[in-house]
Design a protein around this motif. Structure first.
Motif, PDB file in Angstrom:
ATOM      1  N   ILE B  10      25.213  41.538  30.190  1.00 49.29           N
ATOM      2  CA  ILE B  10      26.249  42.526  30.481  1.00 49.29           C
ATOM      3  C   ILE B  10      25.910  43.235  31.785  1.00 49.29           C
ATOM      4  O   ILE B  10      24.921  43.969  31.856  1.00 49.29           O
ATOM      5  CB  ILE B  10      26.369  43.546  29.329  1.00 49.29           C
ATOM      6  N   ILE B  12      26.261  46.082  34.470  1.00 48.22           N
ATOM      7  CA  ILE B  12      26.665  47.494  34.443  1.00 48.22           C
ATOM      8  C   ILE B  12      26.778  47.978  35.884  1.00 48.22           C
ATOM      9  O   ILE B  12      25.894  47.728  36.706  1.00 48.22           O
ATOM     10  CB  ILE B  12      25.625  48.327  33.662  1.00 48.22           C
ATOM     11  N   GLY B  13      27.870  48.647  36.181  1.00 46.35           N
ATOM     12  CA  GLY B  13      28.037  49.188  37.527  1.00 46.35           C
ATOM     13  C   GLY B  13      28.792  48.273  38.472  1.00 46.35           C
ATOM     14  O   GLY B  13      28.771  48.478  39.687  1.00 46.35           O
ATOM     15  N   GLY B  15      32.093  47.505  37.604  1.00 47.78           N
ATOM     16  CA  GLY B  15      33.494  47.728  37.246  1.00 47.78           C
ATOM     17  C   GLY B  15      33.783  47.233  35.841  1.00 47.78           C
ATOM     18  O   GLY B  15      32.887  46.739  35.147  1.00 47.78           O
ATOM     19  N   VAL B  16      35.035  47.371  35.425  1.00 45.37           N
ATOM     20  CA  VAL B  16      35.391  47.073  34.036  1.00 45.37           C
ATOM     21  C   VAL B  16      35.493  45.562  33.789  1.00 45.37           C
ATOM     22  O   VAL B  16      35.276  45.089  32.667  1.00 45.37           O
ATOM     23  CB  VAL B  16      36.687  47.810  33.634  1.00 45.37           C
ATOM     24  N   SER B  17      35.775  44.779  34.821  1.00 46.51           N
ATOM     25  CA  SER B  17      35.794  43.319  34.660  1.00 46.51           C
ATOM     26  C   SER B  17      34.434  42.747  35.031  1.00 46.51           C
ATOM     27  O   SER B  17      33.889  43.049  36.089  1.00 46.51           O
ATOM     28  CB  SER B  17      36.871  42.680  35.548  1.00 46.51           C
ATOM     29  N   VAL B  18      33.880  41.945  34.143  1.00 51.17           N
ATOM     30  CA  VAL B  18      32.553  41.375  34.384  1.00 51.17           C
ATOM     31  C   VAL B  18      32.632  39.852  34.430  1.00 51.17           C
ATOM     32  O   VAL B  18      31.624  39.156  34.335  1.00 51.17           O
ATOM     33  CB  VAL B  18      31.556  41.834  33.282  1.00 51.17           C
ATOM     34  N   ARG B  19      33.837  39.352  34.597  1.00 48.52           N
ATOM     35  CA  ARG B  19      34.084  37.923  34.522  1.00 48.52           C
ATOM     36  C   ARG B  19      33.272  37.118  35.554  1.00 48.52           C
ATOM     37  O   ARG B  19      32.702  36.083  35.238  1.00 48.52           O
ATOM     38  CB  ARG B  19      35.582  37.674  34.739  1.00 48.52           C
ATOM     39  N   VAL B  22      29.637  36.933  34.504  1.00 47.60           N
ATOM     40  CA  VAL B  22      29.444  36.113  33.307  1.00 47.60           C
ATOM     41  C   VAL B  22      29.539  34.625  33.672  1.00 47.60           C
ATOM     42  O   VAL B  22      28.751  33.801  33.198  1.00 47.60           O
ATOM     43  CB  VAL B  22      30.486  36.489  32.224  1.00 47.60           C
ATOM     44  N   ARG B  23      30.467  34.318  34.557  1.00 47.20           N
ATOM     45  CA  ARG B  23      30.626  32.934  35.009  1.00 47.20           C
ATOM     46  C   ARG B  23      29.356  32.468  35.745  1.00 47.20           C
ATOM     47  O   ARG B  23      28.863  31.362  35.529  1.00 47.20           O
ATOM     48  CB  ARG B  23      31.850  32.837  35.924  1.00 47.20           C
ATOM     49  N   ALA B  68      24.830  42.874  41.534  1.00 50.85           N
ATOM     50  CA  ALA B  68      24.910  43.669  40.304  1.00 50.85           C
ATOM     51  C   ALA B  68      23.709  44.626  40.256  1.00 50.85           C
ATOM     52  O   ALA B  68      22.569  44.177  40.268  1.00 50.85           O
ATOM     53  CB  ALA B  68      24.904  42.768  39.081  1.00 50.85           C
ATOM     54  N   PRO B  69      23.934  45.941  40.174  1.00 47.31           N
ATOM     55  CA  PRO B  69      22.816  46.876  40.231  1.00 47.31           C
ATOM     56  C   PRO B  69      22.047  47.014  38.911  1.00 47.31           C
ATOM     57  O   PRO B  69      20.901  47.439  38.907  1.00 47.31           O
ATOM     58  CB  PRO B  69      23.483  48.210  40.573  1.00 47.31           C
ATOM     59  N   ARG B  70      22.693  46.622  37.807  1.00 50.26           N
ATOM     60  CA  ARG B  70      22.056  46.852  36.511  1.00 50.26           C
ATOM     61  C   ARG B  70      22.524  45.802  35.520  1.00 50.26           C
ATOM     62  O   ARG B  70      23.719  45.477  35.475  1.00 50.26           O
ATOM     63  CB  ARG B  70      22.436  48.261  36.015  1.00 50.26           C
ATOM     64  N   LEU B  71      21.594  45.289  34.711  1.00 51.38           N
ATOM     65  CA  LEU B  71      21.909  44.240  33.740  1.00 51.38           C
ATOM     66  C   LEU B  71      21.301  44.586  32.385  1.00 51.38           C
ATOM     67  O   LEU B  71      20.129  44.983  32.305  1.00 51.38           O
ATOM     68  CB  LEU B  71      21.339  42.893  34.207  1.00 51.38           C
ATOM     69  N   ALA B  72      22.103  44.414  31.347  1.00 51.28           N
ATOM     70  CA  ALA B  72      21.605  44.554  29.976  1.00 51.28           C
ATOM     71  C   ALA B  72      21.820  43.210  29.295  1.00 51.28           C
ATOM     72  O   ALA B  72      22.960  42.735  29.199  1.00 51.28           O
ATOM     73  CB  ALA B  72      22.364  45.655  29.243  1.00 51.28           C
TER      74      ALA B  72
END
Lengths: 92, 92, 92, 92
Positions: B10, B12-13, B15-19, B22-23, B68-72
């Motif tokens: 996931i 984080i940071g 925006g609301v779309s992470v498509r 994820v791809r 991406a600045p942050r990943l969970a």
């Protein structure tokens, strides 16, 4: 890459009590030299991502070698580039 | 040690779309040569535990390098000594 | 509130094979009338959050009633207000 | 049915810092009257399973009402019939 993590190992096929295996898993994580904080649903970790993964692999190797036939492990990993990730920084 | 796994990253940071992320994550897992099966809540994997962890580390390195600045990340690992672990064997 | 979800139930204390309980859990989730998609690491669900939680509670009640002494369940919930959440929308 | 639980809510689309939402989520869980213990990767809970699920639903309703467009929540549930489940009993 520095990371925060949570690890919970569930031994399957050792009976309804899993206390011995949970205690061993936590000991192996501590031996890895990681900042390891036990709580009721796992152990929180802080360290290099490579070391975190190596420690989890040793947990699996150790518990299988000591008789657990099956393990299900649940891991959370957090990394970030905007600041140094830390367990303390995740509390408010 | 052979393992089955599930990985969900996931970002984080971003925006609301992470498509997009994820791809990319799924592509990096595929490039690792693991049996990788995408579903709505992550990618199921089958392979050597060491390779699974190395691939997840590459996902973090790649997504951070691309902004991406942050990943969970949420990971499930399954290993067993009584039989060869496989994704197919976990379906009934 | 509509939600997407993933549910994985791990029975503890029933032996190394958990196939019967996993099959029952999936059947109970299907009976709840939710869109339920089985995969190797759980069942993906789509429906009202209240119905998802009620179905998971029935899984626990059912498996305990049928003899499982201990259950560890792992759930992922996704909700959003910018668009209708759906399992299909989480694939790319 | 009494349960132990862990809840971690990840707000998506509110920026790289999620501190405000995590603080609110923990407050809502405390208001539910559950035994709630904050740690770096979530909040551990102990209470009736129905109350745990109701509290998590209120977290989603509250955070969405206060502006978070998307939430990904990770939950661990433990129940057992051989003894009373408790957070304290999961430590060794």
């Amino acid at each position: 890459m520095k990371a925060t993590a949570e690890v919970q190992v569930i031994p399957i096929g050792v009976g309804v009590s899993v206390r011995d295996q949970v205690r061993r898993a936590h000991a192996v994580l501590l031996e890895a030299g990681l900042n390891a904080q036990l709580h009721a649903n796992g152990t929180n970790l802080e360290g290099e991502l490579e070391d975190v993964f190596a420690a989890i692999r040793r947990v699996h190797e150790t518990l299988h070698a000591e008789g657990a036939p099956r393990l299900a492990t649940f891991i959370k990993i957090g990394t970030r580039t905007d600041k140094e990730p830390s367990l303390a920084g995740k509390l408010f």
